[in-house]
Design a protein around this motif. Sequence first.
Motif, PDB file in Angstrom:
ATOM      1  N   GLU A   1      39.420  54.521  43.235  1.00 14.64           N
ATOM      2  CA  GLU A   1      38.392  55.547  43.257  1.00 14.64           C
ATOM      3  C   GLU A   1      39.039  56.917  43.404  1.00 14.64           C
ATOM      4  OE1 GLU A   1      34.837  55.130  45.400  1.00 14.64           O
ATOM      5  OE2 GLU A   1      34.883  52.941  45.475  1.00 14.64           O
TER       6      GLU A   1
ATOM      7  N   ARG B   1      31.723  54.475  44.532  1.00 15.56           N
ATOM      8  CA  ARG B   1      31.102  53.528  43.619  1.00 15.56           C
ATOM      9  C   ARG B   1      29.972  52.772  44.307  1.00 15.56           C
ATOM     10  NH1 ARG B   1      36.553  52.039  41.730  1.00 15.56           N
ATOM     11  NH2 ARG B   1      36.981  53.259  39.848  1.00 15.56           N
TER      12      ARG B   1
ATOM     13  N   TYR C   1      34.047  57.828  38.360  1.00 21.75           N
ATOM     14  CA  TYR C   1      33.965  56.533  39.038  1.00 21.75           C
ATOM     15  C   TYR C   1      33.642  55.394  38.069  1.00 21.75           C
ATOM     16  CZ  TYR C   1      33.782  59.327  43.297  1.00 21.75           C
ATOM     17  OH  TYR C   1      34.070  60.209  44.310  1.00 21.75           O
TER      18      TYR C   1
END
Length: 230
Positions: free
Chosen positions: A8, A18, A56
């Motif tokens: 991420e 996420r 993301y």
Amino acid sequence: MTVWDRPEPPTQPVPLARGRIVAAAIALADEGGLEAVSVRKVAARLDAGPMRLYRYISSKEELFDLMVDEVQAEILPEEQPGDWREALRVLAQRTRKAALRHAWLADLLGGRPVMGPNGLAVAEATLSAFDSLTDIDTVMRAVEMVNAYSIGAIRRETANLRAERVTGLSKHDWQRAHGPHMTSMLATGRFPALSRVVYDGTDVDAQTSFTIGLDWVLDAVAAKLTGPSA
């Protein structure tokens, strides 16, 4: 590289992850179906710019994969039943219940497997239920057959529920509305088998229908297996 393999991005001024993106997307889908989910709408729900979400996730399809994997966690039982038949029955019933909580899930079942951690855990629980009971090819065909029945039955049930919401007619309301036409058509004598279903068949609820059909499929699997556990 899959979404589960990509790290991420670093934390931004407005916290985003996420997990939050997926939760927002599931909430939108629960409210309005998959057509209610878009990167723009998820971003608006999170009070973030759409371009931030693309750091993301790379696409809406990838977001759908994440959503399915998140719901797979609801399907995985806390404890694995010792008997293969009970294990497959529990997984099928839990899949149905998850699809009733998240009606959009039925539209995403049955395609290419989702390779997220929860999806892999469900697959492992399904396959390990047989635990060397028979050869792997037989296990694969058995799992495919149970999944084909479960997904088909779940899609039919959720489609009926969706029709009820759209039309405002329950199953019995719909039957009453179409009753005169059906009666006149059956009176022609052209549909004797259908007449027996309408007049002599037993009407059961969706849960009962699903359970009976599942047991019949599991009976067929048992007939193909070898060993005392079958």
